[in-house]
Design a protein around this motif. Sequence first.
Motif, PDB file in Angstrom:
ATOM      1  N   MET A   6      43.151  37.436  38.922  1.00 38.87           N
ATOM      2  CA  MET A   6      43.460  38.623  39.713  1.00 38.87           C
ATOM      3  C   MET A   6      43.319  39.896  38.884  1.00 38.87           C
ATOM      4  N   THR A   7      43.930  39.907  37.718  1.00 42.64           N
ATOM      5  CA  THR A   7      43.899  41.119  36.899  1.00 42.64           C
ATOM      6  C   THR A   7      42.496  41.433  36.394  1.00 42.64           C
ATOM      7  N   ALA A   8      41.623  40.400  36.361  1.00 46.06           N
ATOM      8  CA  ALA A   8      40.233  40.618  35.944  1.00 46.06           C
ATOM      9  C   ALA A   8      39.364  41.119  37.087  1.00 46.06           C
ATOM     10  N   GLY A   9      39.956  41.249  38.287  1.00 44.38           N
ATOM     11  CA  GLY A   9      39.207  41.760  39.427  1.00 44.38           C
ATOM     12  C   GLY A   9      38.251  40.772  40.055  1.00 44.38           C
ATOM     13  N   ARG A  10      38.517  39.463  39.834  1.00 41.16           N
ATOM     14  CA  ARG A  10      37.611  38.426  40.339  1.00 41.16           C
ATOM     15  C   ARG A  10      38.051  37.853  41.679  1.00 41.16           C
ATOM     16  N   VAL A  11      39.198  38.306  42.187  1.00 41.56           N
ATOM     17  CA  VAL A  11      39.749  37.763  43.436  1.00 41.56           C
ATOM     18  C   VAL A  11      39.622  38.805  44.552  1.00 41.56           C
ATOM     19  N   ARG A  12      39.123  38.360  45.699  1.00 43.68           N
ATOM     20  CA  ARG A  12      39.028  39.222  46.873  1.00 43.68           C
ATOM     21  C   ARG A  12      39.771  38.589  48.045  1.00 43.68           C
ATOM     22  N   VAL A  13      40.423  39.417  48.834  1.00 50.34           N
ATOM     23  CA  VAL A  13      41.073  38.982  50.074  1.00 50.34           C
ATOM     24  C   VAL A  13      40.447  39.777  51.207  1.00 50.34           C
ATOM     25  N   ASN A  14      39.799  39.046  52.105  1.00 49.24           N
ATOM     26  CA  ASN A  14      39.086  39.672  53.229  1.00 49.24           C
ATOM     27  C   ASN A  14      38.078  40.707  52.733  1.00 49.24           C
ATOM     28  N   GLY A  15      37.457  40.398  51.592  1.00 46.98           N
ATOM     29  CA  GLY A  15      36.411  41.259  51.069  1.00 46.98           C
ATOM     30  C   GLY A  15      36.867  42.328  50.105  1.00 46.98           C
ATOM     31  N   TYR A  16      38.182  42.505  49.962  1.00 47.12           N
ATOM     32  CA  TYR A  16      38.711  43.551  49.097  1.00 47.12           C
ATOM     33  C   TYR A  16      39.286  42.952  47.810  1.00 47.12           C
ATOM     34  N   VAL A  17      38.945  43.576  46.684  1.00 44.63           N
ATOM     35  CA  VAL A  17      39.472  43.124  45.399  1.00 44.63           C
ATOM     36  C   VAL A  17      40.978  43.354  45.358  1.00 44.63           C
ATOM     37  N   VAL A  18      41.731  42.312  44.950  1.00 46.50           N
ATOM     38  CA  VAL A  18      43.191  42.411  44.839  1.00 46.50           C
ATOM     39  C   VAL A  18      43.577  42.100  43.399  1.00 46.50           C
ATOM     40  N   THR A  19      44.157  43.073  42.733  1.00 48.62           N
ATOM     41  CA  THR A  19      44.547  42.896  41.329  1.00 48.62           C
ATOM     42  C   THR A  19      46.055  42.932  41.133  1.00 48.62           C
ATOM     43  N   GLU A  20      46.803  43.349  42.147  1.00 46.87           N
ATOM     44  CA  GLU A  20      48.250  43.503  41.999  1.00 46.87           C
ATOM     45  C   GLU A  20      48.955  42.154  42.111  1.00 46.87           C
ATOM     46  N   LEU A  21      49.627  41.743  41.038  1.00 45.42           N
ATOM     47  CA  LEU A  21      50.363  40.476  41.044  1.00 45.42           C
ATOM     48  C   LEU A  21      51.510  40.564  42.048  1.00 45.42           C
TER      49      LEU A  21
END
Length: 259
Positions: free
Chosen positions: A22-37
Amino acid sequence: MRLQRFLARAGAASRRGSENLMTAGRVRVNGYVVTELGSKVDPLIDVVTVDGIVYTLTQKSVFLMLNKPAGFLTTMKDPRNRPCVASLVPTDQHPGLFPVGRLDKDTTGLLLFTTDGQAAQNMLHPSKHVTKHYIALVEGIVLDEDLEPLRRGILLDDGPCAPAQCELVDKNSRQAMSVVGRKYHAQHLEYKASTVVCLAIHEGRKHQVKRMLEAIDHPVIRLHRQSFGPLSLGNLKQGSWRLLTDQELASLTKMGIQQ
């Protein structure tokens, strides 16, 4: 559900590894990058991807064991291009595989892989008391009474160890072959003043078995892990892997390792 928990249960990585994704910016939810734990998702509605790969909770987790040979790092990628265990397991067939815990580069034996991050975390958590059995070829002649400090719980530089089960093993026995080698007498005469020791621990500190044996003045020459919890290598050849059987998966479920 918290996103990092979702990723772990879906087999993207362990809980901590999911946070790193997540913090590396590799996770997306519905197309949007999610970095906030701590961000939350609805597993029934939201589309979660890691590096473009969709993860869902309906995916069946994969569990397999490898009989790790010496000379391979327990990592899926090495920046220096050294040999890694990733080259020995079917990552193309089962994306998201990662090793549960580590074995040193020169240590052989059972290494578990899974795509289930939560199960991996459970397997390694001290509260589960998952026992690991090792066979060690050590320098010098060890007497049974020399093992008493390990049985009581020896003190290392990072704190006391829990008491270990340990016993001496005949170097000519079948059990010792994993560390002694079948050509011991012909090729390893320098190991004459050596002893084979069997140890069982449920902790997982770095180099723990090696440090325990060195603490009683018998450094490890070779180390092999023959079992991990209810899982044993059996006749699995070194360098080979196999999927866990239904019976083995049931034993993990019984221990509360996987759901």
